[in-house]
Scaffold this active site. Structure first.
Site, PDB file in Angstrom:
ATOM      1  N   SER A   1       6.868  -7.102  -2.046  1.00  0.00           N
ATOM      2  CA  SER A   1       6.235  -6.479  -0.978  1.00  0.00           C
ATOM      3  C   SER A   1       5.585  -5.182  -1.474  1.00  0.00           C
ATOM      4  CB  SER A   1       6.963  -6.342   0.405  1.00  0.00           C
ATOM      5  OG  SER A   1       6.120  -6.121   1.300  1.00  0.00           O
TER       6      SER A   1
ATOM      7  N   THR B   1       8.378  -1.955   1.204  1.00  0.00           N
ATOM      8  CA  THR B   1       7.444  -0.787   0.950  1.00  0.00           C
ATOM      9  C   THR B   1       8.324   0.225   0.253  1.00  0.00           C
ATOM     10  OG1 THR B   1       6.141  -1.166   2.873  1.00  0.00           O
ATOM     11  CG2 THR B   1       6.254   1.258   2.256  1.00  0.00           C
TER      12      THR B   1
ATOM     13  N   THR C   1       2.673  -0.299  -0.682  1.00  0.00           N
ATOM     14  CA  THR C   1       2.912  -1.625  -0.349  1.00  0.00           C
ATOM     15  C   THR C   1       2.009  -2.584  -0.388  1.00  0.00           C
ATOM     16  OG1 THR C   1       3.902  -2.605   1.780  1.00  0.00           O
ATOM     17  CG2 THR C   1       2.207  -1.240   2.167  1.00  0.00           C
TER      18      THR C   1
ATOM     19  N   ARG D   1      -5.645  -7.199   7.750  1.00  0.00           N
ATOM     20  CA  ARG D   1      -4.695  -6.391   8.465  1.00  0.00           C
ATOM     21  C   ARG D   1      -4.089  -5.034   7.479  1.00  0.00           C
ATOM     22  NH1 ARG D   1       0.944  -4.629   7.341  1.00  0.00           N
ATOM     23  NH2 ARG D   1       1.877  -4.177   9.417  1.00  0.00           N
ATOM     24  N   VAL D   2      -4.180  -4.038   8.091  1.00  0.00           N
ATOM     25  CA  VAL D   2      -3.853  -2.671   7.447  1.00  0.00           C
ATOM     26  C   VAL D   2      -2.613  -2.227   8.278  1.00  0.00           C
ATOM     27  CG1 VAL D   2      -4.250  -0.439   6.644  1.00  0.00           C
ATOM     28  CG2 VAL D   2      -5.927  -2.159   6.191  1.00  0.00           C
ATOM     29  N   GLY D   3      -1.392  -1.687   7.612  1.00  0.00           N
ATOM     30  CA  GLY D   3      -0.174  -1.210   8.354  1.00  0.00           C
ATOM     31  C   GLY D   3      -0.267   0.300   8.304  1.00  0.00           C
ATOM     32  N   ASP D   4       0.900   0.653   8.240  1.00  0.00           N
ATOM     33  CA  ASP D   4       1.091   2.255   8.397  1.00  0.00           C
ATOM     34  C   ASP D   4       0.909   2.811   6.863  1.00  0.00           C
ATOM     35  OD1 ASP D   4       3.438   0.807   7.927  1.00  0.00           O
ATOM     36  OD2 ASP D   4       4.618   2.648   8.067  1.00  0.00           O
TER      37      ASP D   4
ATOM     38  N   THR E   1       9.259   2.906   6.484  1.00  0.00           N
ATOM     39  CA  THR E   1       9.141   1.755   6.105  1.00  0.00           C
ATOM     40  C   THR E   1       9.383   0.666   7.468  1.00  0.00           C
ATOM     41  OG1 THR E   1       9.969  -0.191   4.543  1.00  0.00           O
ATOM     42  CG2 THR E   1      11.431   1.448   5.569  1.00  0.00           C
ATOM     43  N   GLY E   2       9.047  -0.521   7.587  1.00  0.00           N
ATOM     44  CA  GLY E   2       9.368  -1.366   8.437  1.00  0.00           C
ATOM     45  C   GLY E   2       7.827  -1.962   9.036  1.00  0.00           C
TER      46      GLY E   2
ATOM     47  N   GLY F   1       4.671  -1.922  10.504  1.00  0.00           N
ATOM     48  CA  GLY F   1       3.343  -0.750  10.396  1.00  0.00           C
ATOM     49  C   GLY F   1       2.989  -0.481  11.776  1.00  0.00           C
TER      50      GLY F   1
HETATM   51  N1  ASP Z   1       5.215  -0.673   6.382  1.00  0.00           N
HETATM   52  C1  ASP Z   1       4.899  -1.928   5.870  1.00  0.00           C
HETATM   53  C2  ASP Z   1       3.599  -2.295   6.675  1.00  0.00           C
HETATM   54  O1  ASP Z   1       3.761  -2.767   7.565  1.00  0.00           O
HETATM   55  C3  ASP Z   1       5.558  -2.877   5.665  1.00  0.00           C
HETATM   56  C4  ASP Z   1       7.140  -2.769   5.272  1.00  0.00           C
HETATM   57  O2  ASP Z   1       7.406  -1.430   5.197  1.00  0.00           O
HETATM   58  O3  ASP Z   1       8.022  -3.675   5.097  1.00  0.00           O
HETATM   59  O4  ASP Z   1       2.572  -2.702   5.980  1.00  0.00           O
END
Ligand code: ASP
Length: 332
Positions: A89, A191, A209, A219-222, A242-243, A245
């Site tokens: 990832s 991440t 990440t 799609r774009v996360g945090d 992390t987690g 987003g």
């Molecule tokens: N934070 C990342 C995202 O949502 C993914 C992750 O940390 O697992 O893109």
């Protein structure tokens, strides 16, 4: 309309009435105008998400030993994970989106508030270094998609195929059922968010990440968003996330952690309170979020929703992996 001069005049008048000698000493804690890029000599300290952060921490430390500052260290550290094909990832080896394309997100931030990021970037091995170029060589903070790719190529980054055979197989398997869930399997959160303090007490952070596996294209996360996946304030501290987003974006997670530290919370308390904001407002049982933080005194902390969020700490010559305390204590 209140302009700067009248604001200053009023502030001076008020401070004279209050008998305050230094106008800015009347500002609340943390509101000093002084541009402090670090006052503690606790460093070097490196803190990063997950157990694989340990390798990245070692690289960050060795960069500082060779004379690099905290910014050089976090960039060099996370590059190790970006280039690791076994990590599913981050960077090379990252699982693709639902169309089979690996798209990468990253950002970097320095103690003085300088920052840069890239998102929805394809074909480039080291998005964190492109993010640094955005910060240093453009007047912008965030470049996306094809524009980010073109910028990276113009800066001399080579075009590379980021889809490993293993990731391609995983995508083909996924296509059989095409189950699209925003839930992230906690074991597959990869991440890397890293925050560091160098020997001069200067803070910096990096986050990179490939995001949610098999995500909708675009799609774009945090992770590439300043204040969501990463935030650094040289006067206060730094935090990374992390987690899922989407959950972090909805709470401006790392900005919140740093602001809570500014108000006097320890890094551990700030991470816990930011997790509790998510717990109070979102359907938290189906996803994981973890925060970690480092303050300018060199103290660190971490907290997550579900158990199992590990983080790597390198400090005083020791390199350790810890499991963060969590809101839920057992399986959901
Ligand atoms: N934070 C990342 C995202 O949502 C993914 C992750 O940390 O697992 O893109």
């Amino acid at each position: 309309m209140i302009n700067r001069r009248s604001f200053l005049r009023k502030t001076m008048l008020l401070s004279a009435l209050l008998g305050v000698k230094n106008v800015f000493s009347a500002l609340p804690f943390g509101a000093s105008r002084r541009q402090n890029t670090g006052s503690s000599k606790e460093g070097p300290i490196v803190l990063s998400t997950w157990d694989f952060g340990k390798e990245a921490n070692l690289e960050a430390l060795s960069t500082m030993e060779k004379g690099g500052n905290a910014l050089d260290a976090v960039e060099a550290g996370v590059r190790i994970v970006e280039a690791d094909p076994t990590n599913s990832s981050v960077g090379y080896g990252g699982l693709p989106d639902r169309d089979g394309k690996v798209t990468l997100d990253a950002c970097i931030m320095d103690a003085d508030g300088s920052c840069g990021g890239v998102c929805f970037l394809e074909d480039i091995m080291h998005p964190i270094s492109v993010a640094r170029k955005v910060m240093e060589n453009t007047p912008h903070v965030l470049l996306a998609g094809e524009g980010a790719r073109q910028f990276a190529l113009s800066q001399g980054f080579p075009k590379e195929n980021m889809l490993t055979p293993k990731a391609k197989e995983a995508w083909k398997d996924w296509k059989k059922e095409r189950i699209y869930q925003t839930e992230i399997n906690r074991e597959r959160h990869d991440t890397i968010g890293m925050v560091a303090m160098d020997a001069n007490g200067r803070l910096a952070g990096a986050c990179t990440t490939s995001g949610l596996s098999f995500k909708l294209r675009g799609r774009v996360g945090d992770s590439p968003i300043i204040g969501a996946g990463l935030f650094v304030d040289g006067e206060v501290g730094a935090a990374a996330a992390t987690g899922l987003g989407e959950a972090v974006l909805k709470t401006a997670g790392t900005f919140l952690v740093v602001e809570l530290m500014r108000q006097g919370m320890s890094p551990a308390e700030a991470c816990e309170e930011a997790i509790m904001r998510i717990v109070r407002k979102q359907q938290y049982r189906d996803f994981q979020v973890g925060f970690l933080a480092l303050n300018i005194a060199g103290a660190h902390g971490a907290f997550s929703i579900h158990p199992g969020f590990t983080y790597s700490l390198s400090k005083n010559g020791k390199h350790e992996v810890f499991t963060a305390d969590s809101f839920l204590k057992g399986e959901k």
